[in-house]
Design a protein around this motif. Structure first.
Motif, mmCIF file in Angstrom:
data_model
loop_
_atom_site.group_PDB
_atom_site.id
_atom_site.type_symbol
_atom_site.label_atom_id
_atom_site.label_comp_id
_atom_site.label_asym_id
_atom_site.label_seq_id
_atom_site.Cartn_x
_atom_site.Cartn_y
_atom_site.Cartn_z
ATOM 1 N N GLY A 73 45.180 44.369 56.070
ATOM 2 C CA GLY A 73 45.298 42.942 55.793
ATOM 3 C C GLY A 73 44.337 42.398 54.766
ATOM 4 N N LEU A 74 43.395 43.212 54.302
ATOM 5 C CA LEU A 74 42.444 42.727 53.303
ATOM 6 C C LEU A 74 43.131 42.607 51.947
ATOM 7 N N ASP A 75 42.989 41.442 51.317
ATOM 8 C CA ASP A 75 43.513 41.243 49.966
ATOM 9 C C ASP A 75 42.630 40.253 49.226
ATOM 10 N N ASP A 76 43.027 39.927 48.001
ATOM 11 C CA ASP A 76 42.153 39.099 47.175
ATOM 12 C C ASP A 76 42.113 37.634 47.571
ATOM 13 N N SER A 77 42.808 37.266 48.652
ATOM 14 C CA SER A 77 42.702 35.890 49.138
ATOM 15 C C SER A 77 41.425 35.674 49.952
#
Length: 277
Positions: free
Chosen positions: A90-94
């Motif tokens: 779930g880690l992303d650039d948001s």
């Protein structure tokens, strides 16, 4: 400000043995409480520093360790497995920052319950020729996504490993390794207060939401204990042999991290070993 916390268990306050961190272990249920409270301390810290959303990924073993009913009420919990991105699901650039709670040193290091992802099946790993474990691979992947790692808690060996990768990361040693299954423990309240203060400080002392690293090709190599694992993984396109127990692949992060998750699933299916040697 959106904060992502990856929560492992071996580096949690007070825990020193497989019996503390593996389902069925005589002290595992207490270990779950200890893990949840270390995470809660970090959540309190980031909320104090202005976080508006906190996602926690249960990243240890079965990934059903944290106690949802006693977790901080602000947390969005990612629980269970399998997960395509494992410890970074779930880690992303948001997200504006990544915090690592309860992490441990890599295989071969003199740290509490030190290993790399699979206990003693993975003997060593290298990223672009540099020895790497869960800490370094998480840092490299998060950086590639444009999410800075701002804080880590664990034993002193884990903290030293993170500092070696990135001296700008705030670290909290909650225990000091005496051997692989022995440690000098900080008092529980003192350790949790240190986690809370460090989590708050890390968001104000380091820029969040950094620009992503250029998507360059990296090489990940893994030496397995079993020749069968290495031989089987050669069936995956792009995986090549270094020797009878070592394979490698080239790719960009986070794609290489995702592929590594497939490697560990194959290895798990082929082997039946305890979590630590």
């Amino acid at each position: 400000m959106r904060i992502y916390i990856s929560a492992d268990m071996e580096g949690v306050t007070g825990l020193v043995d497989a019996e503390d961190v593996q389902p069925g272990g005589r002290d595992y249920e207490n270990g779950r409480v200890m893990m949840t409270e270390d995470v809660n301390a970090a959540v309190r810290g980031v909320m104090t520093a202005g976080a508006t959303e906190v996602t926690v990924n249960d990243a240890h073993g079965p990934m059903r360790n944290l106690l949802p009913e006693t977790l901080h009420p602000a947390v969005r919990l990612i629980r269970g497995r399998p997960k395509v991105m494992g410890m970074l699901e779930g880690l992303d650039d948001s997200y504006d920052a990544l915090i690592c709670i309860g992490f441990h040193a890599r295989a071969g290091a003199h740290g509490v319950m030190s290993h790399s992802f699979m206990g003693h099946e993975i003997e060593d790993m290298w990223l672009d020729g540099r020895p790497v474990g869960e800490i370094g691979l998480a840092h490299a992947t998060a950086t590639a996504l444009g999410v800075p790692v701002v804080m880590l808690s664990g034993d002193d060996a884990a903290c030293a490993e993170m500092t070696d990768w990135d001296s700008g990361v705030t670290t909290v040693a909650v225990k000091y390794a005496r051997d692989r299954f022995a440690a000098e423990l900080r008092p529980i309240d003192e350790a949790r207060q240190a986690i809370e203060r460090a989590a708050a400080h890390s968001l104000t002392s380091r820029a969040t939401g950094a620009a992503a690293t250029a998507h360059r090709t990296a090489t990940l190599a893994v030496r397995w204990q079993s020749t069968s694992v290495a031989a089987t993984l050669l069936g995956i396109p792009g995986v090549t042999s270094v020797d009878s127990r070592t394979i490698q692949a080239d790719g960009t992060l986070p794609d290489l991290y995702r592929q590594f998750s497939v490697w560990t699933r194959v290895a798990t299916a082929l082997t039946d070993q305890g979590p630590y040697c």
